[in-house]
Design a protein around this motif. Sequence first.
Motif, PDB file in Angstrom:
ATOM      1  N   ILE A 104       0.839  -1.193   0.000  1.00 28.51           N
ATOM      2  CA  ILE A 104       0.000   0.000   0.000  1.00 28.51           C
ATOM      3  C   ILE A 104       0.881   1.251   0.000  1.00 28.51           C
ATOM      4  N   THR A 105       0.497   2.233  -0.776  1.00 24.63           N
ATOM      5  CA  THR A 105       1.277   3.464  -0.904  1.00 24.63           C
ATOM      6  C   THR A 105       1.498   4.148   0.448  1.00 24.63           C
ATOM      7  N   TYR A 106       2.750   4.532   0.688  1.00 24.00           N
ATOM      8  CA  TYR A 106       3.219   5.243   1.879  1.00 24.00           C
ATOM      9  C   TYR A 106       3.238   4.384   3.146  1.00 24.00           C
ATOM     10  N   LYS A 107       2.874   3.113   3.041  1.00 27.68           N
ATOM     11  CA  LYS A 107       3.007   2.223   4.192  1.00 27.68           C
ATOM     12  C   LYS A 107       4.381   1.568   4.135  1.00 27.68           C
ATOM     13  N   SER A 108       5.114   1.602   5.244  1.00 33.60           N
ATOM     14  CA  SER A 108       6.452   1.020   5.278  1.00 33.60           C
ATOM     15  C   SER A 108       6.386  -0.426   5.752  1.00 33.60           C
ATOM     16  N   TYR A 109       7.160  -1.286   5.073  1.00 40.37           N
ATOM     17  CA  TYR A 109       7.177  -2.715   5.380  1.00 40.37           C
ATOM     18  C   TYR A 109       8.585  -3.119   5.812  1.00 40.37           C
ATOM     19  N   PRO A 110       8.755  -3.539   7.054  1.00 38.50           N
ATOM     20  CA  PRO A 110      10.080  -4.024   7.489  1.00 38.50           C
ATOM     21  C   PRO A 110      10.418  -5.334   6.784  1.00 38.50           C
ATOM     22  N   ILE A 111      11.636  -5.440   6.267  1.00 42.11           N
ATOM     23  CA  ILE A 111      12.080  -6.703   5.670  1.00 42.11           C
ATOM     24  C   ILE A 111      13.278  -7.287   6.424  1.00 42.11           C
ATOM     25  N   SER A 112      13.781  -6.533   7.398  1.00 47.23           N
ATOM     26  CA  SER A 112      14.815  -7.022   8.310  1.00 47.23           C
ATOM     27  C   SER A 112      14.859  -6.063   9.493  1.00 47.23           C
ATOM     28  N   LYS A 113      15.746  -6.323  10.434  1.00 48.25           N
ATOM     29  CA  LYS A 113      15.853  -5.438  11.592  1.00 48.25           C
ATOM     30  C   LYS A 113      16.290  -4.038  11.203  1.00 48.25           C
ATOM     31  N   SER A 114      17.068  -3.920  10.133  1.00 52.06           N
ATOM     32  CA  SER A 114      17.635  -2.619   9.770  1.00 52.06           C
ATOM     33  C   SER A 114      17.017  -1.996   8.526  1.00 52.06           C
ATOM     34  N   THR A 115      16.125  -2.703   7.841  1.00 51.67           N
ATOM     35  CA  THR A 115      15.700  -2.275   6.509  1.00 51.67           C
ATOM     36  C   THR A 115      14.184  -2.298   6.360  1.00 51.67           C
ATOM     37  N   LYS A 116      13.648  -1.246   5.729  1.00 51.02           N
ATOM     38  CA  LYS A 116      12.224  -1.221   5.412  1.00 51.02           C
ATOM     39  C   LYS A 116      12.011  -0.690   4.001  1.00 51.02           C
ATOM     40  N   VAL A 117      10.858  -1.067   3.448  1.00 52.95           N
ATOM     41  CA  VAL A 117      10.496  -0.746   2.071  1.00 52.95           C
ATOM     42  C   VAL A 117       9.223   0.074   2.075  1.00 52.95           C
ATOM     43  N   THR A 118       9.192   1.143   1.281  1.00 52.60           N
ATOM     44  CA  THR A 118       7.987   1.959   1.131  1.00 52.60           C
ATOM     45  C   THR A 118       7.696   2.142  -0.351  1.00 52.60           C
ATOM     46  N   TYR A 119       6.449   1.890  -0.730  1.00 51.48           N
ATOM     47  CA  TYR A 119       5.997   2.082  -2.110  1.00 51.48           C
ATOM     48  C   TYR A 119       5.213   3.388  -2.236  1.00 51.48           C
ATOM     49  N   ILE A 120       5.350   4.021  -3.398  1.00 48.60           N
ATOM     50  CA  ILE A 120       4.508   5.156  -3.768  1.00 48.60           C
ATOM     51  C   ILE A 120       3.951   4.821  -5.142  1.00 48.60           C
ATOM     52  N   GLY A 121       2.691   4.399  -5.185  1.00 52.92           N
ATOM     53  CA  GLY A 121       2.124   3.917  -6.432  1.00 52.92           C
ATOM     54  C   GLY A 121       1.116   4.864  -7.038  1.00 52.92           C
ATOM     55  N   PHE A 122       1.063   4.897  -8.356  1.00 51.25           N
ATOM     56  CA  PHE A 122       0.036   5.632  -9.082  1.00 51.25           C
ATOM     57  C   PHE A 122      -0.028   5.095 -10.505  1.00 51.25           C
ATOM     58  N   LEU A 124      -0.120   2.693 -13.287  1.00 50.40           N
ATOM     59  CA  LEU A 124       0.473   1.353 -13.205  1.00 50.40           C
ATOM     60  C   LEU A 124       1.938   1.419 -12.807  1.00 50.40           C
ATOM     61  N   GLU A 125       2.391   2.574 -12.334  1.00 48.06           N
ATOM     62  CA  GLU A 125       3.797   2.784 -11.987  1.00 48.06           C
ATOM     63  C   GLU A 125       3.964   2.861 -10.473  1.00 48.06           C
ATOM     64  N   SER A 126       5.217   2.862 -10.034  1.00 46.15           N
ATOM     65  CA  SER A 126       5.473   3.081  -8.611  1.00 46.15           C
ATOM     66  C   SER A 126       6.920   3.496  -8.391  1.00 46.15           C
ATOM     67  N   VAL A 127       7.118   4.234  -7.321  1.00 48.92           N
ATOM     68  CA  VAL A 127       8.436   4.576  -6.794  1.00 48.92           C
ATOM     69  C   VAL A 127       8.660   3.691  -5.575  1.00 48.92           C
ATOM     70  N   ILE A 128       9.898   3.210  -5.385  1.00 47.36           N
ATOM     71  CA  ILE A 128      10.218   2.394  -4.215  1.00 47.36           C
ATOM     72  C   ILE A 128      11.339   3.078  -3.430  1.00 47.36           C
ATOM     73  N   VAL A 129      11.141   3.180  -2.135  1.00 45.49           N
ATOM     74  CA  VAL A 129      12.148   3.771  -1.248  1.00 45.49           C
ATOM     75  C   VAL A 129      12.626   2.708  -0.265  1.00 45.49           C
ATOM     76  N   ILE A 130      13.933   2.536  -0.204  1.00 43.17           N
ATOM     77  CA  ILE A 130      14.565   1.620   0.748  1.00 43.17           C
ATOM     78  C   ILE A 130      15.277   2.442   1.810  1.00 43.17           C
ATOM     79  N   GLU A 131      15.003   2.144   3.070  1.00 45.73           N
ATOM     80  CA  GLU A 131      15.712   2.772   4.187  1.00 45.73           C
ATOM     81  C   GLU A 131      16.442   1.685   4.962  1.00 45.73           C
ATOM     82  N   SER A 132      17.756   1.870   5.136  1.00 52.62           N
ATOM     83  CA  SER A 132      18.548   0.851   5.811  1.00 52.62           C
ATOM     84  C   SER A 132      19.727   1.495   6.540  1.00 52.62           C
ATOM     85  N   ASN A 133      19.780   1.301   7.847  1.00 56.27           N
ATOM     86  CA  ASN A 133      20.900   1.806   8.661  1.00 56.27           C
ATOM     87  C   ASN A 133      21.200   3.278   8.389  1.00 56.27           C
ATOM     88  N   GLY A 134      20.152   4.079   8.312  1.00 56.59           N
ATOM     89  CA  GLY A 134      20.319   5.510   8.121  1.00 56.59           C
ATOM     90  C   GLY A 134      20.493   5.957   6.689  1.00 56.59           C
TER      91      GLY A 134
END
Length: 286
Positions: A104-122, A124-134
């Motif tokens: 879901i757009t703007y919802k962050s999903y943890p995939i490990s202790k240090s990393t999460k994934v956020t989608y921005i969809g519109f 049929l496209e999307s932007v993906i943001v990865i945040e990991s250890n700062g």
Amino acid sequence: MLRIEYVCHSCLHIDTGDTTLIFDPWFKGSAYKGQWYLFPKPVKKDMLYSTENILFTHGHDDHLHEESLRELNKNARVFFPYQWKKGIQTYLNEQGFENVTEAITYKSYPISKSTKVTYIGFSLESVIVIESNGKVIVNLNDALNSHHENIVQMFLKEIKKRWQKIDYLFSGWSGAGYFPNTVHYKTKDDYEVGKLREQYFAHNFCRFVQYLQPERAMAFAPGFALLADDKRWINEVKFSREKVEKYYKENFDSETKIKFCNMNPGDYFSEDEFHPVSPYNQQMLN
């Protein structure tokens, strides 16, 4: 230790130290019924087969590629954007993937202790943001480079509001769809129109960079060649990525501190240091 390697076309492999992920895995075979062929091809693929997370930005054949999917880890967690049409989860399950998340757009999903994934969809496209250890990695892919200026500005504003400091910005660079270049009429100069269209995409990439102000900016894709006799000329009109830094400084910001890195298959970042080790770096003319 954060390591980001360019595989080919729109495929990136990221190792965050406690998990691994790939974007848009097309790394073998052709796409669109044998019309597109990978170029340049991957230097290595072994790390893809055990990847723990597979992220799709959109469902075009050069991103959601069935032949490549067959070779990936079936225990991997798979993400795709919520706005896709009904049936994609069933399709992925049929390919052997059971751990599938419709993000879901703007919802962050943890995939490990240090990393999460956020989608921005519109659309049929999307932007993906990865945040990991700062660190923040933004993958625009094909999402913004050909949309209306109002749409582009709205999403750039939302990205900047949520992630003021971006360490890595990846964006599609050139025109994947070649259909406009194959529409002919009496007074149209196909070659010149094709060149202008490529410059339009390059200019948009620079707009994204200027607005988001990342530490590093990487233009990538499309990494394919058209081999049909009547389409080969389209390979020649692409705006060279080697020109992007000069173009940006001449038209946007002559004093910029942003690092522009041209990645070929096998090139990688490790702890923010760029390693241009690809054999293609010495072979590519354009």
